[in-house]
Design an enzyme around this catalytic site. Structure first.
Site, PDB file in Angstrom:
ATOM      1  N   LYS A 147       0.865  -1.184   0.000  1.00  0.00           N
ATOM      2  CA  LYS A 147       0.000   0.000   0.000  1.00  0.00           C
ATOM      3  C   LYS A 147       0.903   1.235   0.000  1.00  0.00           C
ATOM      4  CE  LYS A 147      -4.350   1.061   2.402  1.00  0.00           C
ATOM      5  NZ  LYS A 147      -5.057   0.854   3.687  1.00  0.00           N
TER       6      LYS A 147
HETATM    7  O1  G3P Z   1      -7.769   1.748   5.724  1.00  0.00           O
HETATM    8  C1  G3P Z   1      -8.210   2.843   5.019  1.00  0.00           C
HETATM    9  C2  G3P Z   1      -9.599   3.309   5.410  1.00  0.00           C
HETATM   10  O2  G3P Z   1     -10.526   2.283   5.231  1.00  0.00           O
HETATM   11  C3  G3P Z   1      -9.686   4.030   6.701  1.00  0.00           C
HETATM   12  O3  G3P Z   1     -11.001   4.208   7.162  1.00  0.00           O
HETATM   13  O4  G3P Z   1     -12.632   4.840   8.901  1.00  0.00           O
HETATM   14  O5  G3P Z   1     -10.207   5.439   9.209  1.00  0.00           O
HETATM   15  O6  G3P Z   1     -11.605   6.627   7.523  1.00  0.00           O
HETATM   16  P1  G3P Z   1     -11.384   5.340   8.260  1.00  0.00           P
END
Ligand code: G3P
Length: 218
Positions: A83
């Site tokens: 990533k």
């Molecule tokens: O891992 C990337 C993403 O899914 C993060 O989500 O909830 O931290 O905005 P969030």
């Protein structure tokens, strides 16, 4: 549509993998930092449980160091997807890694222009963050719709991996738009099963069956 789970909680991953619904796992440095395990140990453990892509994020922001970190991470298992952040050096690393046969997930995508650059860099996955756009009053699912429409005009192989999902409706909307993958917290995957009429209907069926005094197994 493929379902990935967005977590570094290995107990949750094992539990949900047993349902047969988990096609991959995404992690990020914030999630990994909460796991209490070394990053290498964490990714090794997840890759042993899930056959599909497991995203492991580099933490460098310059191309040479990103490539060194990617080299360490991709040696962990064949299903590691490196990533990288959506910055110029991240897309440079994306091109170098995918040219070399490594899966790459480009993260922190917030605009159609960024998604276009990501596809041109040959990414395996682009991760647009819907919840974080909604958080600032923008239209997260609108971005997914735009990316799916743009990608459909070309023969890009990059898959749209909807990230920062906060609810089952994000998943359903993403499927309606034709996104390839939804990565979601374990809680959201569990919520996908739920409907009050399913619970109510099952209870009524079983109550009636009990009253009949029968048993299928004799
Ligand atoms: O891992 C990337 C993403 O899914 C993060 O989500 O909830 O931290 O905005 P969030």
């Amino acid at each position: 549509m493929k379902f990935f789970i967005d977590t570094a909680d290995t107990d949750e991953i094992k539990d949900l993998a047993a349902t047969g619904m988990v096609d991959g796992v995404t992690t990020n440095p914030s999630l990994a930092a909460t796991s209490g395990k070394s990053f290498i140990e964490l990714i090794t453990e997840i890759c042993a449980v899930v056959d599909g892509p497991v995203s492991a994020e580099v933490t460098a922001t310059d191309f040479p160091t990103m490539m060194k970190e990617a080299e360490v991470l991709r040696k962990i298992a064949d299903n590691v997807a490196i990533k990288v952040p959506l910055i110029p050096d991240g897309l440079k690393a994306c091109k170098a890694l995918t040219d070399d046969g490594t899966m790459v997930n480009v993260t922190l995508c917030f605009s159609p222009a960024q998604a276009l650059l990501t596809a041109k860099a040959g990414a395996t996955f682009v991760s647009p963050f819907v919840g974080r756009l909604d958080d600032i009053g923008a239209d997260g699912m609108g971005l997914i719709d735009e990316i799916c429409n743009i990608y459909a005009n070309y023969d890009y192989e990059t898959e749209v991996l909807v990230a920062s999902i906060r609810s089952p409706m994000h998943v359903v909307e993403a499927a309606r738009m034709g996104a390839h993958v939804a990565t979601m917290p374990p809680k959201t995957l569990r919520q996908l099963y739920q409907h009050p009429l399913t619970d109510k209907g099952l209870k009524a069926f079983l109550d009636d069956w009990t009253k009949s005094g029968q048993s299928i197994l004799g």
